[in-house]
Write a protein that holds these residues in place. Structure first.
Motif, PDB file in Angstrom:
ATOM      1  N   SER A 237      -2.510   4.466  10.016  1.00  0.00           N
ATOM      2  CA  SER A 237      -1.311   5.406   9.291  1.00  0.00           C
ATOM      3  C   SER A 237      -1.032   6.599  10.364  1.00  0.00           C
ATOM      4  O   SER A 237       0.451   7.016   9.545  1.00  0.00           O
ATOM      5  CB  SER A 237      -2.330   5.997   8.202  1.00  0.00           C
ATOM      6  N   ARG A 246       6.629   2.275  13.028  1.00  0.00           N
ATOM      7  CA  ARG A 246       6.903   2.613  11.676  1.00  0.00           C
ATOM      8  C   ARG A 246       6.778   1.155  10.766  1.00  0.00           C
ATOM      9  O   ARG A 246       6.228   0.054  11.690  1.00  0.00           O
ATOM     10  CB  ARG A 246       8.287   1.753  11.256  1.00  0.00           C
ATOM     11  N   PRO A 255       0.912   0.370  -3.413  1.00  0.00           N
ATOM     12  CA  PRO A 255       1.568   0.849  -2.079  1.00  0.00           C
ATOM     13  C   PRO A 255      -0.030   1.482  -1.600  1.00  0.00           C
ATOM     14  O   PRO A 255      -1.042   2.275  -2.818  1.00  0.00           O
ATOM     15  CB  PRO A 255       2.575   1.704  -2.107  1.00  0.00           C
ATOM     16  N   LEU A 259      -0.002   5.411   2.841  1.00  0.00           N
ATOM     17  CA  LEU A 259       0.691   5.838   3.039  1.00  0.00           C
ATOM     18  C   LEU A 259       1.970   5.218   2.036  1.00  0.00           C
ATOM     19  O   LEU A 259       1.971   3.959   1.293  1.00  0.00           O
ATOM     20  CB  LEU A 259       1.224   3.972   3.589  1.00  0.00           C
ATOM     21  N   PRO A 260       1.781   6.317   0.860  1.00  0.00           N
ATOM     22  CA  PRO A 260       2.977   5.703  -0.354  1.00  0.00           C
ATOM     23  C   PRO A 260       4.239   5.569  -0.523  1.00  0.00           C
ATOM     24  O   PRO A 260       4.900   4.728  -1.316  1.00  0.00           O
ATOM     25  CB  PRO A 260       2.652   6.983  -1.273  1.00  0.00           C
ATOM     26  N   ASP A 261       4.599   5.469   0.771  1.00  0.00           N
ATOM     27  CA  ASP A 261       6.350   4.736   0.093  1.00  0.00           C
ATOM     28  C   ASP A 261       6.531   4.373   1.283  1.00  0.00           C
ATOM     29  O   ASP A 261       7.088   3.570   1.552  1.00  0.00           O
ATOM     30  CB  ASP A 261       7.319   6.493   1.881  1.00  0.00           C
ATOM     31  N   VAL A 262       5.584   3.373   1.994  1.00  0.00           N
ATOM     32  CA  VAL A 262       5.715   1.732   2.621  1.00  0.00           C
ATOM     33  C   VAL A 262       5.492   0.763   1.457  1.00  0.00           C
ATOM     34  O   VAL A 262       5.187   0.789   0.725  1.00  0.00           O
ATOM     35  CB  VAL A 262       4.914   1.751   3.953  1.00  0.00           C
ATOM     36  N   PRO A 263       6.334   0.073   1.383  1.00  0.00           N
ATOM     37  CA  PRO A 263       6.501  -1.369   0.089  1.00  0.00           C
ATOM     38  C   PRO A 263       5.473  -2.288   0.417  1.00  0.00           C
ATOM     39  O   PRO A 263       4.638  -1.940   1.677  1.00  0.00           O
ATOM     40  CB  PRO A 263       7.753  -1.906   0.784  1.00  0.00           C
ATOM     41  N   ASP A 267       6.420  -6.723  -2.662  1.00  0.00           N
ATOM     42  CA  ASP A 267       7.765  -5.779  -2.986  1.00  0.00           C
ATOM     43  C   ASP A 267       9.092  -6.302  -1.988  1.00  0.00           C
ATOM     44  O   ASP A 267      10.065  -6.779  -2.306  1.00  0.00           O
ATOM     45  CB  ASP A 267       7.721  -4.644  -2.794  1.00  0.00           C
TER      46      ASP A 267
END
Length: 348
Positions: A237, A246, A255, A259-263, A267
């Motif tokens: 992380s 990335r 999620p 890493l809340p923005d990672v699908p 998803d």
């Protein structure tokens, strides 16, 4: 024979059902550890002696999830004065089975070794003489989603891009992670079987570079010597947030907090959900009273605010399950892992 989508999905469903069923035992069964302090009457009977010190074994090299868990365990135990000392030693190799062999000969009953999903798989793929079920289960502690990452400048923009490349190029795409047969390796294999690769063809298609610690995998990724990596969210992380790596997807239902923005993998249209659990075991020949004292100690650890703070900081999910409940969970998890390893062609 090529696996059908139904077969692969059923295996994933079994993983989810197995984990959910084990979790349900936590609600239905009586706690083996209770809330009594170490040295008082234990929930399993007897009057265990107070534990003044424990030895903690991380069955991997420094830098990975087992090492982080071991050192966090030792830190909280001593900072909260639950024990006077909790030194950590690293005994890495072969997916934790070298450490497991060491635990099998340990004469100090107050020795705790970190175990988890990785070791369950490694025992099978290494045909280890020493098995987790021969030791004494003390407590399941945490669960953590896995994350699939690539170097920041990678050509693979999505998880499907990476999977398609592995299927098309085979050994030309190197994927690094933890020990051979461990949960990182299992996830890589499941991604291929979900993509239609036959179980017997997975070992020849997948160029999986195993490591004994998360630090080694990170070095390979940052050095661009491999094309992708799989490990626990906590291990990658910081490098994702700094922009050095990335993240393509996480393996949980939702999620990851870190890493809340990672699908999620789901998803991305792939029907896989998988989490990495970690817990603690003791030597196999300790007495019932010694076992009760250690289960009580683990219960006290779990009740500490300092432990909860560490879980939040590291992005670990509280999955506490003491004593007999952990033993039942292990039995189910070992069986499910054996089936999955067969499904992806890693064992016969």
């Amino acid at each position: 024979m090529h696996p059908s989508t139904t077969r692969s999905t059923r295996t994933q469903t079994m993983f989810r059902i197995g984990l959910a069923g084990a979790a349900a035992l936590t609600l239905a069964a009586c706690s083996t550890g209770g809330t009594a302090p170490a040295g008082s009457e234990g929930a399993e009977g007897g009057a265990p002696a107070a534990i003044s010190a424990v030895n903690v074994i991380a069955p991997a090299d420094p830098g990975g999830g087992w090492d982080q868990t071991a050192r966090t365990l030792g830190q909280v135990l001593t900072e909260t004065s639950l024990v006077g000392s909790a030194p950590v030693s690293n005994i890495g190799g072969a997916g934790g089975t070298v450490g497991l062999a060491s635990l099998a000969t340990e004469t100090d009953p107050n020795t705790l070794m970190i175990t988890g999903s990785v070791m369950v798989g490694a025992v099978e793929t290494n045909a280890s003489e020493n098995r987790i079920e021969d030791m004494t289960p003390i407590a399941k502690l945490t669960e953590e989603p896995l994350v699939i990452v690539v170097p920041a400048d990678s050509e693979y923009q999505t998880l499907q891009d990476l999977v398609d490349a592995v299927v098309a190029e085979g050994q030309g795409v190197a994927v690094t992670g933890g020990s051979a047969g461990g949960i990182d390796h299992i996830l890589a294999g499941l991604l291929l079987t979900e993509a239609g690769v036959a179980p017997a063809e997975v070992p020849g298609t997948l160029n999986y570079v195993a490591n004994s610690g998360g630090g080694e995998a990170l070095t390979m990724l940052l050095g661009n010597t491999v094309q992708a990596g799989i490990s626990g969210v906590g291990e990658f992380s910081e490098s994702v947030l700094s922009g050095d790596l990335r993240a393509l997807a996480v393996s949980s239902d939702e999620p990851a907090e870190a890493l809340p923005d990672v699908p999620t993998i789901q998803d991305e249209g792939i029907d896989i959900t998988l989490t990495n659990w970690r817990g603690i075991i003791a030597p196999g020949d300790i007495t019932d009273e010694e076992r009760t004292a250690l289960v009580d100690l683990a219960t006290q650890l779990h009740d500490q605010d300092a432990w909860a703070e560490q879980l939040s900081t590291k992005g670990w999910t509280d999955a506490f399950m003491p004593g007999d409940e952990f033993d039942a969970f292990l039995t189910e998890d070992i069986s499910l892992t054996q089936e999955t390893l067969r499904t992806i062609g890693l064992i016969e």
